[in-house]
Design a protein around this motif. Structure first.
Motif, mmCIF file in Angstrom:
data_model
loop_
_atom_site.group_PDB
_atom_site.id
_atom_site.type_symbol
_atom_site.label_atom_id
_atom_site.label_comp_id
_atom_site.label_asym_id
_atom_site.label_seq_id
_atom_site.Cartn_x
_atom_site.Cartn_y
_atom_site.Cartn_z
ATOM 1 N N ASP A 117 37.205 -60.012 38.207
ATOM 2 C CA ASP A 117 37.542 -59.834 39.612
ATOM 3 C C ASP A 117 38.297 -58.528 39.748
ATOM 4 N N GLN A 118 38.359 -57.995 40.966
ATOM 5 C CA GLN A 118 38.855 -56.639 41.109
ATOM 6 C C GLN A 118 39.249 -56.345 42.544
ATOM 7 N N LEU A 119 39.996 -55.254 42.703
ATOM 8 C CA LEU A 119 40.334 -54.724 44.017
ATOM 9 C C LEU A 119 39.796 -53.300 44.088
ATOM 10 N N ASP A 120 38.941 -53.032 45.086
ATOM 11 C CA ASP A 120 38.353 -51.712 45.281
ATOM 12 C C ASP A 120 39.132 -50.960 46.349
ATOM 13 N N ILE A 121 39.530 -49.719 45.997
ATOM 14 C CA ILE A 121 40.383 -48.904 46.851
ATOM 15 C C ILE A 121 39.811 -47.491 46.898
ATOM 16 N N GLY A 122 39.881 -46.869 48.069
ATOM 17 C CA GLY A 122 39.441 -45.487 48.197
ATOM 18 C C GLY A 122 40.442 -44.696 49.007
ATOM 19 N N ALA A 123 40.038 -43.493 49.411
ATOM 20 C CA ALA A 123 40.889 -42.689 50.289
ATOM 21 C C ALA A 123 41.113 -43.467 51.586
ATOM 22 N N GLU A 124 42.343 -43.456 52.062
ATOM 23 C CA GLU A 124 42.695 -44.215 53.266
ATOM 24 C C GLU A 124 42.273 -43.421 54.491
ATOM 25 N N ARG A 125 41.174 -43.860 55.125
ATOM 26 C CA ARG A 125 40.633 -43.157 56.286
ATOM 27 C C ARG A 125 40.223 -44.149 57.366
ATOM 28 N N ALA A 126 40.046 -43.630 58.562
ATOM 29 C CA ALA A 126 39.607 -44.471 59.669
ATOM 30 C C ALA A 126 38.187 -44.946 59.433
ATOM 31 N N ALA A 127 37.869 -46.105 59.999
ATOM 32 C CA ALA A 127 36.514 -46.647 59.867
ATOM 33 C C ALA A 127 35.516 -45.697 60.519
ATOM 34 N N ARG A 128 34.412 -45.504 59.835
ATOM 35 C CA ARG A 128 33.367 -44.652 60.389
ATOM 36 C C ARG A 128 32.066 -45.430 60.456
ATOM 37 N N THR A 129 31.495 -45.496 61.637
ATOM 38 C CA THR A 129 30.192 -46.119 61.834
ATOM 39 C C THR A 129 29.181 -45.011 62.069
ATOM 40 N N PRO A 130 28.151 -44.896 61.234
ATOM 41 C CA PRO A 130 27.186 -43.813 61.418
ATOM 42 C C PRO A 130 26.517 -43.884 62.784
ATOM 43 N N GLY A 131 26.442 -42.740 63.446
ATOM 44 C CA GLY A 131 25.757 -42.663 64.725
ATOM 45 C C GLY A 131 24.264 -42.454 64.544
ATOM 46 N N PRO A 132 23.529 -42.396 65.638
ATOM 47 C CA PRO A 132 22.079 -42.178 65.552
ATOM 48 C C PRO A 132 21.756 -40.899 64.791
ATOM 49 N N GLY A 133 20.898 -41.035 63.794
ATOM 50 C CA GLY A 133 20.487 -39.891 62.998
ATOM 51 C C GLY A 133 21.432 -39.506 61.889
ATOM 52 N N GLU A 134 22.598 -40.152 61.817
ATOM 53 C CA GLU A 134 23.546 -39.845 60.748
ATOM 54 C C GLU A 134 23.226 -40.663 59.509
ATOM 55 N N PRO A 135 23.505 -40.136 58.310
ATOM 56 C CA PRO A 135 23.224 -40.881 57.072
ATOM 57 C C PRO A 135 24.028 -42.176 57.007
ATOM 58 N N ALA A 136 23.394 -43.210 56.455
ATOM 59 C CA ALA A 136 24.051 -44.517 56.357
ATOM 60 C C ALA A 136 25.237 -44.495 55.411
ATOM 61 N N TYR A 137 25.330 -43.480 54.534
ATOM 62 C CA TYR A 137 26.442 -43.471 53.591
ATOM 63 C C TYR A 137 27.799 -43.293 54.263
ATOM 64 N N TRP A 138 27.836 -42.898 55.539
ATOM 65 C CA TRP A 138 29.130 -42.782 56.202
ATOM 66 C C TRP A 138 29.802 -44.135 56.374
ATOM 67 N N TRP A 139 29.063 -45.238 56.189
ATOM 68 C CA TRP A 139 29.695 -46.557 56.158
ATOM 69 C C TRP A 139 30.750 -46.645 55.050
ATOM 70 N N LEU A 140 30.630 -45.830 54.031
ATOM 71 C CA LEU A 140 31.540 -45.918 52.892
ATOM 72 C C LEU A 140 32.928 -45.360 53.194
ATOM 73 N N GLU A 141 33.083 -44.661 54.329
ATOM 74 C CA GLU A 141 34.413 -44.231 54.743
ATOM 75 C C GLU A 141 35.047 -45.320 55.598
ATOM 76 N N GLY A 142 36.296 -45.624 55.308
ATOM 77 C CA GLY A 142 36.977 -46.642 56.094
ATOM 78 C C GLY A 142 38.311 -47.008 55.486
#
Length: 354
Positions: A117-142
């Motif tokens: 089991d584990q805790l996953d942590i990244g850079a502390e940033r605001a949630a980002r929802t990809p807009g139309p035409g934006e790459p889906a990888y922006w879901w990984l920011e949050g």
């Protein structure tokens, strides 16, 4: 899964230049960079060999103090000692950004359950929802998820991310110099929008069903990984003979491995190496802290100009693991595979039909 956990093997296959020792990875002292031209030249020779021949090494002289390490480890042990309800309150299934707590057995490597089991942590940033035409990888920011009962964990983890980002940046520059490349060639794809990733991991012992996959064999898909492991052991690296060999813990050292982006950048001259973790026996717990030094999600990794490029053998071809030009697509691909519950709940439209 058949596993040989012994550190003693038959005579290794020679590489043509040397007979490698499998009893320990190369040990590299980063502080040699500050001890004059001769010491730095030796450091570069050692880095060049380790990165080209093995893809793994033990790093000492990194400047991270015992006090800094102890602060993180105390917070991590307190987290895993919390009541299960407190940990499940930040279950990563509730995060479309793949942040938070993963229950034992919920992560997958190579399609098989990882017994940790584990805790996953990244850079502390605001949630980002990809807009139309934006790459889906922006879901990984949050935002990260933090346990309300342990406020000091947030401070310790974010300080660790900042500290190891500094070490990794310095190490990458020395490594590029070691192979004759411009030291700052990849500086522009890191900076403030880099995408570091920290895991706090507990292996709770054997699964009890005969499975011993703590983490299945894999390569990391970023630039560099710096691992802090305890004294229990269990990490194994695939060496030139094709076998997986134990990595004996070295107090005060980080185990460093190269990710697939460096292999791609050098057309295979630097190697990303398969590795895995074997679950500790019985009820023995193992704790580890891997830190992944990754560029911006939208970074495109250009080929590295260096004098040994003509000797590069090409990138390892794995049809089941295609690599994309933009880093974020590689990270998203890995997250969707590793965390099927999160993927099904938040990103079903991104999953490939069976």
């Amino acid at each position: 899964m058949t596993t040989n956990t012994s550190s003693t093997y038959s005579t290794p296959v020679p590489t043509g230049r040397r007979f490698p020792s499998y009893q320990q990875l190369p040990i590299i002292d980063l502080s040699a960079a500050d001890r004059g031209p001769q010491a730095r030249a030796l450091l570069h020779a050692q880095l060049h060999s380790a990165a080209h021949d093995v893809g793994f090494f033990q790093l000492t002289g990194h400047g991270v103090s015992e006090a800094e390490t102890s602060a993180l480890l105390r917070a991590m042990h307190r987290f895993f000692a919390l009541p299960e309800a407190d940990r499940l309150a930040i279950d990563n299934v509730g995060s479309p950004h793949f942040r938070g707590y993963t229950r034992t057995g919920d992560e997958r490597t190579g399609g098989s359950r990882d017994w940790r089991d584990q805790l996953d942590i990244g850079a502390e940033r605001a949630a980002r929802t990809p807009g139309p035409g934006e790459p889906a990888y922006w879901w990984l920011e949050g935002p990260n998820q933090w346990p309300a009962a342990l406020p000091e964990l947030r401070t310790a983890a974010l300080v660790w991310i900042e500290r190891l980002s500094e070490v990794a940046a310095r190490l990458l520059r020395e490594l590029l110099t070691a192979i004759g490349a411009p030291a700052g060639f990849y500086d522009p794809i890191f900076g403030e929008r880099a995408h570091p990733h920290l895991k706090l991991v507990r292996y709770p012992g054997s699964a009890g069903d005969g499975g011993d996959q703590g983490v299945g064999a894999h390569k990391d898909y970023g630039f560099l990984t710096l691992l802090l492991q305890d004294q229990v052991g269990g990490l194994q690296v695939q060496r030139e003979d094709g076998l997986f060999h134990d990595v004996p813990p070295l107090p005060g050292a980080f185990v460093v491995n190269l990710g697939e982006l460096l292999e791609v950048a050098t057309n295979g001259y630097l190697v990303a190496t398969n590795h895995r973790v074997v679950s500790p026996a019985g009820a023995t717990e193992r704790f580890s802290v891997p830190f992944f030094y990754n560029p911006r999600l939208d970074a495109r990794v250009e080929p590295l100009p260096f004098p040994h490029a003509s000797a590069a053998p090409g990138v390892t071809d794995d049809p089941s693991n295609p690599l994309f030009a933009e880093y974020g697509f590689n990270e998203l691909k890995g997250k969707l595979r590793a965390h099927p519950l999160v993927a099904a709940r938040h990103h079903a439209e991104l999953l490939t039909p069976a």
